[in-house]
Design an enzyme around this catalytic site. Structure first.
Site, PDB file in Angstrom:
ATOM      1  N   HIS A  36      -7.069 -25.625  31.059  1.00 43.89           N
ATOM      2  CA  HIS A  36      -6.616 -26.112  32.356  1.00 43.89           C
ATOM      3  C   HIS A  36      -6.165 -27.570  32.245  1.00 43.89           C
ATOM      4  O   HIS A  36      -6.158 -28.150  31.158  1.00 43.89           O
ATOM      5  CB  HIS A  36      -7.752 -26.010  33.382  1.00 43.89           C
ATOM      6  N   GLU A  65     -10.584 -28.589  30.446  1.00 43.13           N
ATOM      7  CA  GLU A  65      -9.583 -29.391  31.158  1.00 43.13           C
ATOM      8  C   GLU A  65      -9.005 -30.382  30.150  1.00 43.13           C
ATOM      9  O   GLU A  65      -9.721 -31.217  29.595  1.00 43.13           O
ATOM     10  CB  GLU A  65     -10.241 -30.136  32.315  1.00 43.13           C
ATOM     11  N   HIS A  86      -0.885  18.927 -12.817  1.00 44.54           N
ATOM     12  CA  HIS A  86      -1.181  20.338 -13.070  1.00 44.54           C
ATOM     13  C   HIS A  86      -1.946  20.858 -11.860  1.00 44.54           C
ATOM     14  O   HIS A  86      -3.030  20.350 -11.546  1.00 44.54           O
ATOM     15  CB  HIS A  86      -1.992  20.513 -14.358  1.00 44.54           C
ATOM     16  N   GLU A 117      -5.745  21.421 -11.760  1.00 44.31           N
ATOM     17  CA  GLU A 117      -6.629  20.320 -12.143  1.00 44.31           C
ATOM     18  C   GLU A 117      -6.775  19.432 -10.909  1.00 44.31           C
ATOM     19  O   GLU A 117      -5.950  18.563 -10.647  1.00 44.31           O
ATOM     20  CB  GLU A 117      -6.050  19.576 -13.342  1.00 44.31           C
ATOM     21  N   HIS A 151      -5.812  13.908 -14.662  1.00 48.00           N
ATOM     22  CA  HIS A 151      -5.867  15.321 -15.067  1.00 48.00           C
ATOM     23  C   HIS A 151      -7.310  15.796 -15.096  1.00 48.00           C
ATOM     24  O   HIS A 151      -8.243  15.062 -14.758  1.00 48.00           O
ATOM     25  CB  HIS A 151      -5.224  15.494 -16.448  1.00 48.00           C
ATOM     26  N   GLU A 190      -8.402  12.171 -18.172  1.00 50.73           N
ATOM     27  CA  GLU A 190      -9.033  13.470 -17.940  1.00 50.73           C
ATOM     28  C   GLU A 190     -10.381  13.187 -17.274  1.00 50.73           C
ATOM     29  O   GLU A 190     -11.265  12.558 -17.861  1.00 50.73           O
ATOM     30  CB  GLU A 190      -9.231  14.188 -19.270  1.00 50.73           C
TER      31      GLU A 190
END
Length: 1132
Positions: A33, A124, A329, A332, A436, A527
């Protein structure tokens, strides 16, 4: 609202604010304000409503006093408590209880505290409520530290989550109770809470209906960062908790280390299920995710990729690109499910877990859960070593389908393979893993051997690949032991859980080798389990084994060296520069932005960078184990000496930034490029019509907020003294850049059609806001000069009335003139626009109007033929084809019926003289199209959002189209640019070269003839081919001197002139010699005459025989006169 409830009905804006405060669950706030200098805190009123002097404390009074003091103590005036305002007031320490100051019922700060989770104070800021603008810097200086210090306090106290004990679901609206403070707050939509508290020891309880409450005692809150306290509540229906209806911990359960959230659900996902999962996370976490598809499988399933990053939709300079590809694949499946788990883990822990947050903020992570979705759909759960679903639907093994370095792959390339290859070429990936199943090992290149023997096939980066492989295997508790599947493959052993691919078995046509040999990406094959398609009940174990390894492998992208290769003159990134490391026969190249990444093991290396047209650069870099070394290169252009490069011919050269921009234009012209740009540049706006004053403030606001890319000009004033504004948007606004195309957007020539004005204001805001944030917008602004004139007829706009679709009120200016018939310099508005048009340099102009749905091209005046009509029609078509309705030709407007492709010549719609379009063509040499955006001239404001969505793509499309056609430079053989040369397009339309000899002309796609003419030079002619999707064909026109004079060969004319001049010179010399001799004789006689004037006076009279003129002329001759003057005088 206040403690006693205000019973009056608040206005709509207040209701909206109230809803927002409740919905967004703010934690800390300040209401700013003016009128004095003090920080006021709750409560603002009291039950007694005493006008002043009654202290009304809140339950968190001590905390509020602390927060108010934080602001005031950092403010040089406020902290004194003596603001020196006209109404003299003092405040101890610059703070006050609101009600003690004066009673304010219905205040916002009390509402925040009582009905929201938010603690708010009122500040203020100054004695003057609306101080002069030149006071604002001082106000900022006084308040800056206070604002920052106050904001920091949002991080004090206690924070955490409240979740279910079973399943971990977030508990919304659970209450957080602090013993001794009679004020509770509630959890948000993610079960999160933030409870501001002062340093101390607290007993904190979480309460939720239907759940057993949980109390944590002796919670220590220290100064600074908030303590983290999570609650897990058990349902009252749980049999395990029937014997004990309340659980109370007597000791703190604060974790010593943050524990990240783990995935909660483990199951197999078929394609539809996986698709929904990806879409859900993309929707739930839009700020860090981006879901896209790189192509489709044989059976038309999308090959989805989820990007997770803090800026997921774009490549950020210096940030590496990483990818995981799973389920190549189809049978897999472990990798497929782990990738979904990883997506969940990264999203759920972002912002709370430091490791996840760091990875997401500094890496662009691409996750493809399934490269072979068709194969997965036929695979069978429980498959251990089978093959059903391994191949794609065409029965080809995708990991034998990539081009190979040692053998020729004869099988046809599959859609999945092609899609992935194109994907890998489009993004500068640095590191990757192909996931995989069937064993437990990390496999690294090469995957095959030139002799197809099972033996070690070493790549140049063998040591790097071993390091990468170990980074994964050593984090997997089973993999690094080296005996992965003893029950299945008893004799199989891998040292440290890693193996060279070919040393295990040969895989010709594998994806990992192709990555390494044909892109910058280092890829290994992992893997992840001995069973290819394990039962769902076993999936949690796979996650537990691999989760640390998956994260650790991503960390590896931040090792080695990285940097930016740039031009030393302008800092432009150099794309496709080659990075080579001494002793390693493998190079990587820079990305489009000039950044690069080179994975290396620890050590010291000699690194060389080379780029076409630049001198190579070399340096040494020492690489450590756990962090990346930054090595930037600044290259010098060849032939960049002061004399400049020798011109070897008329072929233009391109720098990397030009090539990058060409790629952008092509991308935006083809496929979904422009659609994606439209989606990526969404701006929030509450559309409304702006009258002149608000429009002017909006234009000034754009200029003030974006001063580096905007320039605001006053073109002139209307009849009623309203300014006609023009906003230029460019990376160098206000400066001449002759090599860049210049486009003009104008609207509001008819005040009763203000839709165009609002569209252009929003368009200007979109460009400014997205500059620096959206790469495409940034590049377009950097390479284009954009001028926007939103309202040509502001007086008419003030008279127009909303929802009047056919009214002519406001059509004309204050003098009653239709400005689009007045481009004869009669009205002040048209004079202003005519001056703008005559500045020249514009390549295209787009005017927006209303009352129909059609795009028109020149001319408005009736003409039999229009030069270059094909190009003009093409430009109008360009706007129409980007518009969802225009190109259909069926406007639905009663006044224009069906129009093929939504485009017509302007005169066919309504022929008239003195139009802006015609003036632009005839005097500005700039094609202008006019787009009528809708049937209604002044539709309701609620329709503006729809009209914006309809025209947004077209407006952006015009920024793309202005870069097409043909452009170039005209110069002589020495390289000197020729300004003012005439460039004829197809023997008709003329374009003049500007400063620097530059020219540009928009042309429809196809072959075109370009002729150039300049005084004193031979006429030149070239053929160019213009593309619909590529940047302008750049040509260099080099002039030879014109060797013909009066139609004769220059050599003959020069020789003849030389001979003639020689004869004239010889003749002149003979005449001069004769005259000189005579003059000397006469001069000698007159000299003696002067000496003996008295003796020979009578003789002179007799000799002169009345020739007084001759006598007088010699009588007053000075001896300093030259021989020629003497001769002349004697001849008179």
């Amino acid at each position: 609202m206040n403690q006693n409830e205000i019973k009056t009905t608040p206005p709509g804006s207040v209701i909206f604010c109230i809803c927002a405060l409740i919905f967004f669950r703010f934690v800390l706030s300040a209401n700013l304000h003016g009128g004095t200098v003090v920080a006021s805190y709750p409560f603002d009123d009291s039950a007694a409503h005493q006008s002043t002097g009654h202290y009304s404390p809140a339950a968190d009074d001590a905390l509020f006093r602390y927060l108010a003091l934080v602001y005031s103590s950092n403010h040089p005036v406020m902290k004194t408590g003596n603001p020196n305002c006209p109404e003299y007031e003092t405040f101890k320490d610059g703070i006050t209880n609101g009600a003690e100051w004066y009673d304010v019922p219905g205040g916002m700060q009390d509402f925040n505290y009582l009905y929201g989770n938010c603690l708010e104070i009122t500040v203020e800021l100054s004695c003057c409520k609306h101080p002069p603008a030149d006071n604002l810097p001082k106000e900022w200086s006084m308040n800056r530290e206070s604002l920052l210090a106050y904001m920091e306090k949002v991080h004090i106290g206690v924070r955490g989550f409240v979740k279910e004990a079973v399943g971990g679901a977030a508990l919304i609206n659970a209450s957080i109770v602090v013993k001794g403070i009679r004020h509770n707050l509630t959890t948000g939509m993610f079960g999160d809470y933030y409870r501001l508290l002062l340093p101390g020891t607290y007993n904190i309880t979480a309460v939720a209906p239907g759940y057993i409450s949980m109390t944590v005692q002796s919670v220590q809150v220290s100064e600074g960062k908030a303590a983290e306290l999570n609650f897990t509540l058990a349902s009252t229906n749980s049999s395990a908790n029937e014997a004990d209806s309340s659980v109370e911990h007597t000791t703190p359960v604060l974790p010593t280390r943050h524990q990240p959230l783990q995935p909660q659900e483990f199951r197999h996902h078929n394609f539809a299920d996986m698709e929904l999962f990806l879409r859900k996370y993309s929707t739930d976490f839009p700020s860090i995710t981006h879901l896209y598809s790189v192509g489709r499988s044989v059976e038309d399933r999308a090959l989805y990729v989820m990007v997770i990053s803090d800026n997921p939709k774009v490549h950020e300079l210096g940030e590496p690109e990483f990818k995981y590809v799973a389920n190549m694949h189809g049978n897999e499946v472990v990798g497929r499910e782990l990738m979904l788990n990883l997506i969940e883990y990264l999203c759920q822990n972002y912002g709370t877990d430091p490791e996840v947050t760091n990875l997401v903020n500094n890496t662009r992570i691409h996750i493809m859960p399934s490269m072979n979705p068709d194969g997965y759909e036929v695979a069978i759960e429980g498959d251990v070593q089978g093959y059903k679903g391994r191949n794609n639907s065409n029965n080809f093994d995708l990991n034998r389908n990539f081009p190979d370095q040692f053998v020729s792959i004869t099988e046809p390339r599959q859609p999945e393979t092609i899609a992935v290859m194109n994907w890998l070429r489009s993004i500068p990936f640095v590191l990757s893993a192909n996931l995989h199943g069937g064993s437990l090992v990390v496999n690294y290149p090469y995957d095959d051997d030139k002799d197809m023997l099972t033996q070690y096939s070493q790549s140049p980066d063998d040591e790097v690949f071993q390091q990468l492989a170990r980074a994964y295997s050593q984090e997997n508790p089973m993999m690094h032991n080296g005996h992965p599947c003893e029950t299945l493959y008893r004799d199989e052993f891998f040292t440290d859980g890693i193996t060279n691919g070919a040393n295990w078995y040969n895989v010709p046509g594998g994806m990992q080798d192709w990555n390494y040999l044909h892109t910058n990406c280092f890829e290994v094959t992992i893997e992840q389990g001995c069973v290819k398609y394990p039962w769902a009940k076993d999936l949690p174990g796979y996650w537990e084994q691999n989760r640390r390894a998956l994260l650790q492998f991503i960390h590896q992208v931040h090792t080695g060296v990285k940097g930016v290769v740039s031009d030393i003159r302008d800092g432009t990134g150099i794309s496709n520069a080659t990075i080579s490391v001494q002793g390693i026969d493998h190079t990587v190249t820079t990305a489009l932005t000039g950044d690069y990444w080179r994975l290396l093991t620890p050590g010291t290396y000699s690194i060389t960078v080379s780029a076409h047209g630049y001198k190579p650069g070399n340096t040494y870099a020492t690489v450590s184990k756990d962090r990346v070394e930054v090595v930037d290169f600044k290259l010098t252009r060849l032939h960049s000496d002061a004399k400049g490069p020798a011109h070897s011919g008329p072929q233009p050269t391109q720098n990397p930034s030009e090539k990058e921009f060409q790629s952008l234009i092509k991308e935006l012209s083809l496929g979904q490029g422009l659609d994606q740009l439209v989606k990526n540049t969404a701006t929030e706006n509450s559309f409304r019509y702006r009258r002149y004053k608000e429009m002017s403030e909006f234009m000034r606001g754009l200029n003030r907020n974006f001063p580096k890319i905007t320039s605001l000009r006053r073109l002139g004033q209307s009849v009623e003294i309203r300014t006609i504004w023009a906003l230029e948007i460019s990376n160098q606004p206000g400066e001449a850049e002759p090599s860049e195309p210049k486009i003009r957007f104008a609207a509001g020539i008819h005040g009763n059609a203000p839709v165009g004005t609002e569209l252009l204001l929003e368009f200007a805001a979109l460009l400014c806001i997205n500059y620096g944030n959206n790469p495409a917008i940034t590049k377009l602004i950097n390479e284009t000069r954009i001028v926007i004139v939103p309202s040509i007829n502001p007086d008419g706009r003030e008279q127009a009335v909303e929802k009047q679709c056919t009214s002519t009120q406001g059509l004309t200016n204050a003098h009653g003139t239709d400005l689009d018939t007045d481009f004869f310099e009669a009205q002040p508005e048209t004079r202003a626009i005519m001056d703008l048009i005559q500045e020249k340099g514009y390549s295209l102009s787009v005017a927006l109007d209303g009352g129909s749905l059609v795009a028109t091209y020149p001319y408005d005046k009736p003409v039999q033929t229009v030069e270059n009509e094909g190009t003009l029609k093409y430009l109008a078509n360009a706007y129409a084809r980007y518009h969802p309705k225009l190109h259909l030709g069926n406007s639905g407007c009663s006044n224009n019926g069906d129009i093929p492709v939504g485009v017509m010549r302007a005169a066919e719609r309504q022929s008239h003289m003195g139009s802006m379009k015609d003036y632009s063509m005839d005097f500005g040499h700039c094609p202008e199209i006019t787009v009528y955006t809708g049937c209604c001239l002044f539709p309701p404001a609620k329709q503006l959002a729809t009209l914006w969505e309809e025209n947004k793509k077209s407006l952006l499309g015009m920024l793309v189209e202005v870069h097409k056609g043909v452009r170039g430079v005209v110069r002589d053989k020495s390289g000197k640019p020729i300004a003012g040369a005439i460039v004829l397009l197809n023997g008709g339309v003329r374009v003049l070269t500007g400063e620097g000899g530059y020219f540009q002309a928009l042309l429809e796609p196809g072959s075109h003839s370009i002729e150039a003419v300049a005084e004193g030079y031979q006429q030149q002619r070239q053929e160019v081919v213009v593309s619909s999707y590529e940047t302008a064909s750049f040509i260099v026109i080099e002039f030879d001197m014109d060797n013909s004079i009066f139609g004769l060969p220059r050599e003959f004319v020069v020789a003849s002139a030389a001979a003639s001049m020689t004869a004239l010179v010889v003749t002149a010399c003979i005449i001069w010699c004769v005259c000189a001799a005579k003059s000397n004789h006469q001069k000698d006689g007159f000299h003696r005459l002067r000496q003996h004037r008295d003796d020979y006076e009578d003789e002179i009279r007799l000799t002169s025989m009345g020739s007084k003129k001759s006598l007088l002329s010699h009588e007053f001759q000075d001896e300093s006169e030259s021989d020629e003057e003497t001769l002349y005088a004697n001849k008179i």
